[in-house]
Design an enzyme around this catalytic site. Sequence first.
Site, mmCIF file in Angstrom:
data_model
loop_
_atom_site.group_PDB
_atom_site.id
_atom_site.type_symbol
_atom_site.label_atom_id
_atom_site.label_comp_id
_atom_site.label_asym_id
_atom_site.label_seq_id
_atom_site.Cartn_x
_atom_site.Cartn_y
_atom_site.Cartn_z
ATOM 1 N N CYS A 116 0.804 -1.222 0.000
ATOM 2 C CA CYS A 116 0.000 0.000 0.000
ATOM 3 C C CYS A 116 0.838 1.273 0.000
ATOM 4 O O CYS A 116 0.320 2.354 -0.281
ATOM 5 C CB CYS A 116 -0.937 0.008 1.199
ATOM 6 S SG CYS A 116 -2.110 -1.368 1.205
ATOM 7 N N HIS A 258 -3.523 7.191 3.239
ATOM 8 C CA HIS A 258 -3.879 5.889 2.677
ATOM 9 C C HIS A 258 -5.303 5.539 3.076
ATOM 10 O O HIS A 258 -5.691 5.661 4.242
ATOM 11 C CB HIS A 258 -2.904 4.833 3.177
ATOM 12 C CG HIS A 258 -3.253 3.438 2.801
ATOM 13 N ND1 HIS A 258 -3.667 3.093 1.534
ATOM 14 C CD2 HIS A 258 -3.266 2.292 3.534
ATOM 15 C CE1 HIS A 258 -3.906 1.800 1.497
ATOM 16 N NE2 HIS A 258 -3.676 1.293 2.697
ATOM 17 N N ASN A 288 -10.124 -0.286 0.071
ATOM 18 C CA ASN A 288 -8.667 -0.164 0.030
ATOM 19 C C ASN A 288 -8.159 -0.684 -1.316
ATOM 20 O O ASN A 288 -8.206 -1.877 -1.581
ATOM 21 C CB ASN A 288 -8.063 -0.969 1.180
ATOM 22 C CG ASN A 288 -6.550 -0.885 1.250
ATOM 23 O OD1 ASN A 288 -5.904 -0.318 0.367
ATOM 24 N ND2 ASN A 288 -5.975 -1.447 2.295
#
Length: 331
Positions: A116, A258, A288
Amino acid sequence: MTQHRHATITGTGSYLPDRVVTNFDLEEMVDTSDEWIRQRTGIVERRIADDDVATSDLCVHAARWAIKNANIDPLDIELILVATVTPDTFFPSTACYVQKGIGAKNAAAMDLSAACAGFLYGLDLADGMIKSGRYNTVLVVGGEVFNNIVDWSDRSTCVLFGDGAGAAVVQATDEPKGILASYIGSDGDYSDNDLLGIPAGGSRMPITKGVIDQKLDKLKMNGREVFKLGVRLMPEAAQRVLSEADVSVEEIDLLIPHQANLRIIEAVGDRLGVPREKVYINVDKYGNTSAATVIIALDEAIREGRAKPGDLLLFVTFGAGLTWGSTLLRL
């Protein structure tokens, strides 16, 4: 000769698959509920790519928009960096497929694997390459097709992820803007796949029938531990770049964190002292998307007018590895 060079984002683009999977859809697949997912993650829906769509397909769409918005020719691109943990193939790199798809025949191309944190890793590398004088135009892409690596029978993970891609054209400029400070870090002591990762599929554990039967080729995550680490590491990374650039939190126009979980996002904003109205959130719409979250959010923020030329933007992220990063940017 190169000391006054800066790396700035001149164009962004993003692309999300058309197919929307809502929490109510997931209620039909696993033992979960819309209320449970919303309360624990803030996610309402996510985009899922069709079975015949690869990560590079999403990346090419996003890259074309970034190139158009930067008003450049694909032949101007000298380096393509694709951040992904869901590559089309182990090799060739997904970046090579993207190069072909956009016609950037003059570019070198390679993938980055930092989960990520991948896009900010790519942005940091582009910043260094441009400031060194080696390159003038770099395309940084974050893209994932997570639906292929998620265990759709595991309600603790399948509700969290979605597919998508975002891209940024990063170019050299003599103007005092662009990337003001950048920091990336990692801690391999947390590389245990039981924390966050896929145990099988590489040289450590090749794919076998037994592996597939045990679903070791699918994503595994200790959500509680990941939450604690993210809430600690992201504010630390952000404070580091603010200190390096001698910028106060109060000067930040928009925090783009994020997009993993709404509770993590809110906790990071609170620890940094950033008011909620200055925190960009789209995890509710997309879930996500791993390496793509930050750049998808930036592209949306620009199109919505929430990120404008001259604004001071703070990006922060973390991912498996563990990896983390933060970037301070004058748009």
